[in-house]
Design an enzyme around this catalytic site. Structure first.
Site, PDB file in Angstrom:
ATOM      1  CG  ASN A 389      -1.896   0.939   1.088  1.00  0.00           C
ATOM      2  OD1 ASN A 389      -1.920   2.122   0.227  1.00  0.00           O
ATOM      3  ND2 ASN A 389      -2.989   0.907   1.987  1.00  0.00           N
ATOM      4  CG  ASP A 390       1.513   2.899   3.751  1.00  0.00           C
ATOM      5  OD1 ASP A 390       0.600   3.568   3.618  1.00  0.00           O
ATOM      6  OD2 ASP A 390       1.726   2.337   4.687  1.00  0.00           O
ATOM      7  CB  VAL A 391       6.094   0.532  -1.082  1.00  0.00           C
ATOM      8  CG1 VAL A 391       6.552   0.328   0.183  1.00  0.00           C
ATOM      9  CG2 VAL A 391       4.899  -0.708  -1.628  1.00  0.00           C
TER      10      VAL A 391
END
Lengths: 464, 104
Positions: A389-391
């Site tokens: 997600n965040d990456v």
């Protein structure tokens, strides 16, 4: 004889660490360091002399070694690949506790007769240092362990950093006070410093976001190294000193390298706790996302020229690495080019994904590092994101108010289409929304990564 | 301040070791691919398990009547051993996976 053994031990640590930093020799390096450690331990047990006297209490020592060895062996063997980071943190905490206990016992030896001991201030200082650093490392590691496995949530409150700094200041001042003035109430003061150190360790790690735990563990790891080195000073023991300081400095560098991989400074990680100031981006209208069915996904992937798989923590949780490899071989068999795009901090630790995929025998050359992968997304037909997600959050590039702003990401939006497999629309570990999911190119494929992958494989085998 | 200097002078050899080890640690780690960050951290974690030596010495010098020292020392030996054994085994397990891929 014993000093010779210690010399060998020290050299194996250096060589081992050096070999550990190269993929081809890493495993051997670990074994060499372990061998050196065994030698140093055995040498200490049988050859150690202090003022001509050997050690006694062999029964206790051997029992302790056996009990600890069995516990260590079993827990290390049983732990799942996904829980490795927690395990390392816990082991680190044990080392810290060990260093602190040594200081406590040594202090107890000295406590009654402070005035009669030559060089008492230096020794006392070292004992305090070992105890403080060990206790902070122990308490911090336990908190980090609890955070990684979800037992402890992020807790931060107004003025926490001020409180932390004050606690630290009190610890330092008390230590200086005791070592300089040698007051009569040393025992009580020693005990209070011990308690304060434990409290500081807890407060130090509590506000730091779960996504930053690897950095914290690495930092605590180097703390324990320094605590071990204090023991080296105490016993004039070169192998403890080399091992401890080596880990202390190497651990610090490693911590900084990890921060660099996320494009953040260490200060930013320690002070800028995620979730503290989340003013921007929360209330933003996100619009609708679109879902894609399994059979559509199967078709899209089977007829693509090039598929890029982006693994994340979701893959690790679902233990989906084998299913993933199966899908990859199946697609390759149909002439689709499949690659993996590995973000350096995907998962819970740097290198987490590499370890996981290596376990499933995914060939090394299929794993692309971030820069490589980013150069290939514009020629990629389908990106399959598995629990990351965040990456892949474009806010890291476009939204200065985002807590992850400035972190390098995988630029998956350059590919022709993006399929995101997640369990739900819940935000990722950093606790922020991801615009990527609402872009027209993106479709969502909900479900557990392992099940979804197995169903995809079945779908391609049976219907296409 | 004087105490610090005299302490350093008395432990001059050890001080040399400390300073050289700091540079050595930095040098050894500086060029490591991010793939290896986790195993390297874990390996380093095992290496600082050398504290166990201190624990053994504490234990081996404790007198038979000093129960506090015996109990705490015993605990320290156990914890230190867990650190060493667990650390090396976990690291090996991580690296094993890199290996299996290589032979293929």
């Amino acid at each position: 004889m014993l000093s010779l053994i210690y010399l060998i031990g020290s050299v194996t640590f250096i060589v081992g660490l050096k070999m550990l930093s190269n993929p081809a020799t890493a495993r051997k390096g670990n074994a060499i360091a372990a061998g050196g450690m065994a030698l140093a331990i055995l040498g200490t047990i049988f050859l150690y002399r202090h003022n001509g006297q050997g050690l006694h209490n062999y029964g206790w020592i051997i029992t302790g070694l056996v009990v600890g060895g069995v516990i260590g062996l079993i827990s290390a063997r049983r732990v799942k690949m996904t829980a490795m980071p927690e395990m390392v943190s816990l082991f680190n905490g044990m080392g810290g506790a060990c260093a602190a206990l040594i200081s406590v016992v040594e202090f107890e030896h000295m406590a009654g007769t402070l005035a009669d001991i030559p060089d008492v201030r230096g020794q006392l200082g070292i004992i305090f240092a070992g105890m403080i650093i060990g206790a902070v490392s122990f308490a911090g590691s336990v908190i980090a362990w609890g955070k990684l496995n979800g037992r402890i949530r992020d807790i931060s409150f107004q003025g926490q950093h001020i409180l932390n700094l004050s606690v630290l200041a009190v610890i330092v001042l008390l230590t200086i006070f005791v070592t300089v003035t040698l007051p009569s109430a040393t025992v009580a003061l020693f005990a209070s410093v011990l308690v304060l150190s434990l409290i500081y360790g807890v407060f130090f790690v509590l506000p730091i976001g779960g996504a930053d735990m690897p950095v914290v563990i690495s930092l605590l790891n180097s703390f324990t190294g320094v605590a071990a080195a204090c023991g080296g000073f105490l016993y004039n023991n070169p192998v403890m000193l080399t091992g401890g300081i080596l880990v202390g400095s190497a651990g610090t560098i490693l911590t900084i390298l990890m921060c660099k991989a996320m494009n953040r400074s260490l200060k930013n990680v320690l002070i800028g706790a995620f979730g503290g100031a989340k003013a921007g981006g929360v209330a933003k209208e996100q619009g609708a996302y679109k879902e894609i069915s399994l059979s559509d996904t199967a078709v899209v992937m089977a007829y693509a020229h090039k598929v890029m798989i982006v693994p994340g923590y979701g893959l690790a949780v679902a233990q989906a690495q084998h299913a993933c490899h199966e899908l990859e071989t199946l697609l390759e068999g149909r002439g689709v080019e499949v690659r993996y795009a590995i973000h350096p901090v995907a998962g819970r630790m740097p290198g987490h994904m590499n370890v996981l995929l290596a376990e499933a025998d995914v060939p090394y050359d299929k794993l692309l590092e971030m820069e490589q992968a980013n150069g290939q997304f514009n020629t990629t037909d389908v990106v399959l994101i598995l629990g990351a997600n965040d990456v892949v959050n474009p806010a890291a590039k476009s939204d200065p108010s985002s807590p992850i702003y400035g972190m390098p990401i995988l630029e998956v939006e350059n590919a022709r289409s993006v399929i995101v497999n997640k369990r739900s629309m819940k935000p990722g570990y950093a606790g922020i929304e991801n615009d990527l999911f609402f872009q027209p190119k993106t479709s969502m494929l909900f479900g557990d990564a392992k099940q979804v992958l197995q169903q995809l494989v079945a779908e391609i085998v049976n219907s296409l | 301040m004087e105490a610090v200097f005299s302490f350093l002078e008395q432990h001059l050899e050890l001080t040399y070791i400390v300073i050289l080890s700091i540079f050595l640690g930095v040098e050894v780690i500086s060029r490591v691919p991010s793939v290896l960050h986790t195993p390297l951290m874990s390996g380093a974690n095992a290496i600082h398990g050398v504290v166990i030596i201190g624990a053994i010495i504490v234990m081996g010098q404790a007198s038979d009547e000093n129960y506090l020292a015996l109990i705490l020392g015993f605990l320290a030996v156990i914890l230190g051993t867990i650190n060493v054994v667990g650390g090396f085994v976990v690291t090996d397990r991580m690296l094993e996976m890199f290996k299996s891929k290589k032979t293929k």
